[in-house]
Write a protein that holds these residues in place. Structure first.
Motif, PDB file in Angstrom:
ATOM      1  N   VAL A 395       0.776  -1.379  -0.491  1.00 53.57           N
ATOM      2  CA  VAL A 395       0.143   0.022   0.302  1.00 53.57           C
ATOM      3  C   VAL A 395       0.935   1.451  -0.407  1.00 53.57           C
ATOM      4  CG1 VAL A 395      -1.746   0.953   1.536  1.00 53.57           C
ATOM      5  CG2 VAL A 395      -1.715  -1.062   1.333  1.00 53.57           C
ATOM      6  N   ALA A 396       2.283   1.264   0.456  1.00 50.34           N
ATOM      7  CA  ALA A 396       2.632   2.832   0.980  1.00 50.34           C
ATOM      8  C   ALA A 396       3.852   2.895   0.295  1.00 50.34           C
ATOM      9  CB  ALA A 396       3.217   2.377   2.577  1.00 50.34           C
ATOM     10  N   SER A 397       3.535   4.275   0.203  1.00 54.18           N
ATOM     11  CA  SER A 397       4.535   4.805  -1.465  1.00 54.18           C
ATOM     12  C   SER A 397       5.776   5.337  -0.917  1.00 54.18           C
ATOM     13  CB  SER A 397       3.502   5.462  -2.649  1.00 54.18           C
ATOM     14  OG  SER A 397       3.129   6.659  -1.610  1.00 54.18           O
ATOM     15  N   ARG A 398       6.252   6.139  -1.204  1.00 49.70           N
ATOM     16  CA  ARG A 398       7.832   6.986  -1.090  1.00 49.70           C
ATOM     17  C   ARG A 398       7.675   8.451  -0.634  1.00 49.70           C
ATOM     18  NH1 ARG A 398      11.487   8.291  -5.756  1.00 49.70           N
ATOM     19  NH2 ARG A 398      10.181   9.664  -6.955  1.00 49.70           N
ATOM     20  N   GLU A 399       6.405   8.389  -0.665  1.00 47.22           N
ATOM     21  CA  GLU A 399       5.828   9.775  -0.556  1.00 47.22           C
ATOM     22  C   GLU A 399       5.602  10.236   1.026  1.00 47.22           C
ATOM     23  OE1 GLU A 399       5.404   8.401  -3.019  1.00 47.22           O
ATOM     24  OE2 GLU A 399       5.678  10.039  -4.936  1.00 47.22           O
ATOM     25  N   ASN A 400       4.872   8.248   1.885  1.00 47.08           N
ATOM     26  CA  ASN A 400       4.594   9.029   3.627  1.00 47.08           C
ATOM     27  C   ASN A 400       5.265   8.164   4.119  1.00 47.08           C
ATOM     28  OD1 ASN A 400       2.173   5.718   1.524  1.00 47.08           O
ATOM     29  ND2 ASN A 400       1.839   8.005   2.726  1.00 47.08           N
ATOM     30  N   VAL A 401       6.933   8.713   3.443  1.00 47.87           N
ATOM     31  CA  VAL A 401       8.415   9.244   3.976  1.00 47.87           C
ATOM     32  C   VAL A 401       8.166  10.439   4.737  1.00 47.87           C
ATOM     33  CG1 VAL A 401      10.527   9.004   4.243  1.00 47.87           C
ATOM     34  CG2 VAL A 401       9.378   6.782   2.573  1.00 47.87           C
ATOM     35  N   THR A 402       8.035  10.145   5.889  1.00 48.50           N
ATOM     36  CA  THR A 402       8.268  11.725   6.981  1.00 48.50           C
ATOM     37  C   THR A 402      10.139  11.909   7.116  1.00 48.50           C
ATOM     38  OG1 THR A 402       7.575  10.598   8.330  1.00 48.50           O
ATOM     39  CG2 THR A 402       5.218  11.478   7.078  1.00 48.50           C
ATOM     40  N   HIS A 403      10.855  11.036   8.320  1.00 49.97           N
ATOM     41  CA  HIS A 403      11.659  11.264   8.004  1.00 49.97           C
ATOM     42  C   HIS A 403      12.085  10.725   8.478  1.00 49.97           C
ATOM     43  CE1 HIS A 403       9.167  12.784  11.620  1.00 49.97           C
ATOM     44  NE2 HIS A 403       9.888  13.039  11.542  1.00 49.97           N
ATOM     45  N   LYS A 414       9.943  15.362   5.339  1.00 54.56           N
ATOM     46  CA  LYS A 414       8.736  15.980   4.867  1.00 54.56           C
ATOM     47  C   LYS A 414       7.825  17.099   5.089  1.00 54.56           C
ATOM     48  CE  LYS A 414       4.593  14.147   1.725  1.00 54.56           C
ATOM     49  NZ  LYS A 414       3.841  12.949   1.848  1.00 54.56           N
ATOM     50  N   PRO A 415       8.095  17.665   4.112  1.00 56.20           N
ATOM     51  CA  PRO A 415       6.909  19.159   4.234  1.00 56.20           C
ATOM     52  C   PRO A 415       5.474  19.353   3.958  1.00 56.20           C
ATOM     53  CG  PRO A 415       8.346  19.185   1.892  1.00 56.20           C
ATOM     54  CD  PRO A 415       8.515  17.883   3.094  1.00 56.20           C
ATOM     55  N   GLU A 416       5.167  20.249   5.330  1.00 55.03           N
ATOM     56  CA  GLU A 416       3.647  20.331   5.539  1.00 55.03           C
ATOM     57  C   GLU A 416       3.626  21.089   4.078  1.00 55.03           C
ATOM     58  OE1 GLU A 416       2.109  19.135   7.307  1.00 55.03           O
ATOM     59  OE2 GLU A 416       3.913  18.080   8.459  1.00 55.03           O
ATOM     60  N   GLN A 424      11.971  24.846   2.075  1.00 52.76           N
ATOM     61  CA  GLN A 424      12.753  25.270   3.245  1.00 52.76           C
ATOM     62  C   GLN A 424      13.028  24.440   4.067  1.00 52.76           C
ATOM     63  OE1 GLN A 424      14.284  28.209   1.537  1.00 52.76           O
ATOM     64  NE2 GLN A 424      16.328  27.777   2.927  1.00 52.76           N
ATOM     65  N   GLY A 425      14.147  23.855   4.145  1.00 56.25           N
ATOM     66  CA  GLY A 425      14.302  23.007   5.579  1.00 56.25           C
ATOM     67  C   GLY A 425      14.031  21.435   5.822  1.00 56.25           C
ATOM     68  N   VAL A 426      13.955  21.259   4.113  1.00 60.49           N
ATOM     69  CA  VAL A 426      13.229  19.766   4.005  1.00 60.49           C
ATOM     70  C   VAL A 426      14.938  18.313   4.105  1.00 60.49           C
ATOM     71  CG1 VAL A 426      12.741  18.370   2.389  1.00 60.49           C
ATOM     72  CG2 VAL A 426      11.588  19.991   2.858  1.00 60.49           C
ATOM     73  N   PHE A 427      15.600  19.254   3.411  1.00 60.23           N
ATOM     74  CA  PHE A 427      17.131  18.766   4.022  1.00 60.23           C
ATOM     75  C   PHE A 427      17.884  19.013   4.780  1.00 60.23           C
ATOM     76  CE2 PHE A 427      15.619  17.163  -0.582  1.00 60.23           C
ATOM     77  CZ  PHE A 427      15.335  16.077  -0.761  1.00 60.23           C
ATOM     78  N   SER A 428      18.116  18.455   5.759  1.00 58.29           N
ATOM     79  CA  SER A 428      19.627  19.176   6.211  1.00 58.29           C
ATOM     80  C   SER A 428      20.399  20.024   6.201  1.00 58.29           C
ATOM     81  CB  SER A 428      19.627  17.914   7.718  1.00 58.29           C
ATOM     82  OG  SER A 428      20.852  17.627   7.123  1.00 58.29           O
ATOM     83  N   GLU A 429      21.197  19.608   5.168  1.00 55.94           N
ATOM     84  CA  GLU A 429      22.943  19.876   4.312  1.00 55.94           C
ATOM     85  C   GLU A 429      21.736  20.745   3.329  1.00 55.94           C
ATOM     86  OE1 GLU A 429      24.755  19.846   6.373  1.00 55.94           O
ATOM     87  OE2 GLU A 429      23.594  18.936   8.059  1.00 55.94           O
ATOM     88  N   VAL A 430      21.442  20.751   2.873  1.00 54.25           N
ATOM     89  CA  VAL A 430      21.199  21.391   1.392  1.00 54.25           C
ATOM     90  C   VAL A 430      20.009  22.120   0.621  1.00 54.25           C
ATOM     91  CG1 VAL A 430      21.444  21.106  -1.037  1.00 54.25           C
ATOM     92  CG2 VAL A 430      22.542  19.410  -0.427  1.00 54.25           C
ATOM     93  N   GLU A 431      20.384  23.283   0.272  1.00 56.62           N
ATOM     94  CA  GLU A 431      19.204  24.581  -0.287  1.00 56.62           C
ATOM     95  C   GLU A 431      18.385  23.796  -0.965  1.00 56.62           C
ATOM     96  OE1 GLU A 431      18.572  27.009   1.996  1.00 56.62           O
ATOM     97  OE2 GLU A 431      19.886  26.501   3.271  1.00 56.62           O
TER      98      GLU A 431
END
Ligand code: ZN
Length: 455
Positions: A395-403, A414-416, A424-431
């Motif tokens: 059932v799940a897809s990769r879009e369900n990954v939150t952390h 995962k951004p809201e 902004q801030g989705v990846f900790s090390e890349v803008e």
């Protein structure tokens, strides 16, 4: 006495992968200095630990990060450039000419960075790579904070990267010497394929791999054409040729293994070789369906790979897990072939075994690295949830990954907002604007040079 730790993750479910078919409920996973140091009931964690940070995952499964056992990360820049073409013309008329013109350290760095962002956002924490200019891949993976097993590519012919097999090996071993103590980076030799590397070079690689204690990662029996050509040229199947050269063994990971007969499978089983099963790539290039139910019955260790983005076109291990489970059933006529939990093992612990990293990765286990992902089960399609293992695969897809955590560091969250991974801030090390800029820049260069519909 209460111990001070870096991170506590409290989850509705923990899927440790080891032991099999196990789902723990309302557990806390305690992480300190990048390592899982305890798994205990959520109700008692605060009696024993005080954390710098506590994350509550009330409707999630916490599980080990996925291991992409075969990819060419930098090829994300060639995604969709040539579709609906068989393997050899795809390579000869499309991929190789583009590579000849454009592949350079900046190309590899940029392509790998985009691929890493895609993979982290889909719950992949480790990738087993094979591409040119490995130093640039290492720099990209290191910048974004992802774990990479770098294949030191070897071909017999000249590319932008090297002139001949000797030069590939020389450059590859130099990169390995320079980065062998780099955190999260490990290496293998990556002779591209039986049809692009000579016997003499393969023998040298076998010797070097023993000396340096490195794995070997190659494409194997991907197409019928490859097997037939080898028999015509060498009088042997590619796998038998590798056997005669002394290359079969537990350090060998074979991508694809689509056209393998009973004798081939027995050879792989006897020598403890690993398979990187790439079901979507095999379908897209019409290579065929790899007989994984049979290989599994023989006890061969099977991991899962996405292959490069040019032949898939998603670096999506959720899609591959589901595809692997379904194809094995459809092909074997046995609905019990590759169960949901087996598909999860293939995408985690089996990949770790193939890379020789099973003592550090592939399960949520005390003492292993905290490469962890959270998958949200609160989505409408996941309700009701009788069995999270089933939902994760079917059932799940990769879009369900939150952390996504690597070494206990949150690398993707995962951004809201509706702007998705460019928030902004989705990846900790890349803008995010860096990723967007990279994609736009290479789109401009490559689409100006090649029509994607050319025959
Ligand atoms: Zn490949």
């Amino acid at each position: 006495m209460i111990k001070s730790v870096d991170l506590v993750i409290v989850a509705r479910w923990v899927l440790p992968v080891i032991p099999k078919n196990t789902v723990l409920e309302h557990q806390a996973v305690v992480v300190h200095q990048g390592v899982v140091i305890e798994i205990c009931p959520a109700s008692i964690v605060s009696e024993r630990f005080v954390a710098n940070e506590t994350v509550h995952l009330d409707e999630h499964v916490l599980m080990p990060g996925l291991i992409n056992l075969h990819t060419h990360a930098a090829m994300s820049l060639m995604r969709g450039l040539a579709d609906d073409v068989p393997l050899m013309p795809w390579l000869e008329k499309h991929i190789w000419p583009v590579e000849q013109r454009f592949v350079s350290p900046p190309f590899v760095y940029d392509g790998t960075l985009l691929a890493c962002a895609e993979m982290l956002s889909g719950g992949i924490t480790t990738f087993n790579d094979m591409y040119f200019f490995p130093e640039a891949s290492i720099q990209a993976a290191t910048q974004i904070g992802m774990r990479a097993h770098i294949g030191l590519v070897v071909l017999e012919f000249a590319t932008n990267y090297a002139n001949d097999a000797g030069m590939y090996l020389e450059k590859g071993t130099a990169v390995r010497d320079a980065y062998k103590t780099q955190p999260r980076i490990t290496f293998s030799f990556a002779p591209h394929a039986p049809y692009t590397v000579s016997d003499a070079t393969l023998s040298t690689i076998g010797t070097l791999a023993e000396q340096l204690d490195l794995g070997i990662h190659t494409h194997m029996h991907e197409t019928m054409h490859e097997v037939q050509t080898s028999k015509a040229n060498h009088g042997l199947s590619p796998l038998t040729r590798f056997a005669n050269l002394g290359l079969l063994g537990t350090r060998l990971t074979l991508a694809h293994c689509v056209h393998v007969n009973d004798a081939d499978m027995q050879l792989m089983a006897d020598y403890g070789c690993h398979i990187a099963h790439c079901p979507t790539s095999n379908l897209k290039l019409a290579s065929g369906i790899a007989p994984m139910a049979k290989c599994d019955a023989l006890g061969i260790n099977i991991g899962i790979g996405t292959d490069g983005a040019a032949s898939n076109n998603r670096l999506d291990m959720f899609a591959e897990m589901r595809m692997a489970a379904l194809l094995a059933k459809g092909q074997s006529g046995d609905a019990t072939a590759i169960s949901a939990h087996q598909a999860l093992e293939m995408a985690t612990i089996n990949g770790a075994k193939a890379l020789g990293l099973e003592s550090q990765l592939g399960s949520v286990t005390v003492g292993k690295q905290a490469d962890l992902i959270a998958v949200n089960m609160a989505e409408m399609v996941s309700q009701p949830c009788y069995d999270p293992i089933s939902h994760l695969v079917y059932v799940a897809s990769r879009e369900n990954v939150t952390h996504t955590w690597v070494d206990g560091q949150l690398r993707y969250n995962k951004p809201e907002s509706s702007t998705g991974v460019f928030s902004q801030g989705v990846f900790s090390e890349v803008e995010p604007h860096t990723l967007l800029h990279i994609a736009q820049q290479w789109h401009h260069k490559l689409s100006g040079a090649f029509s994607h519909r050319q025959a």
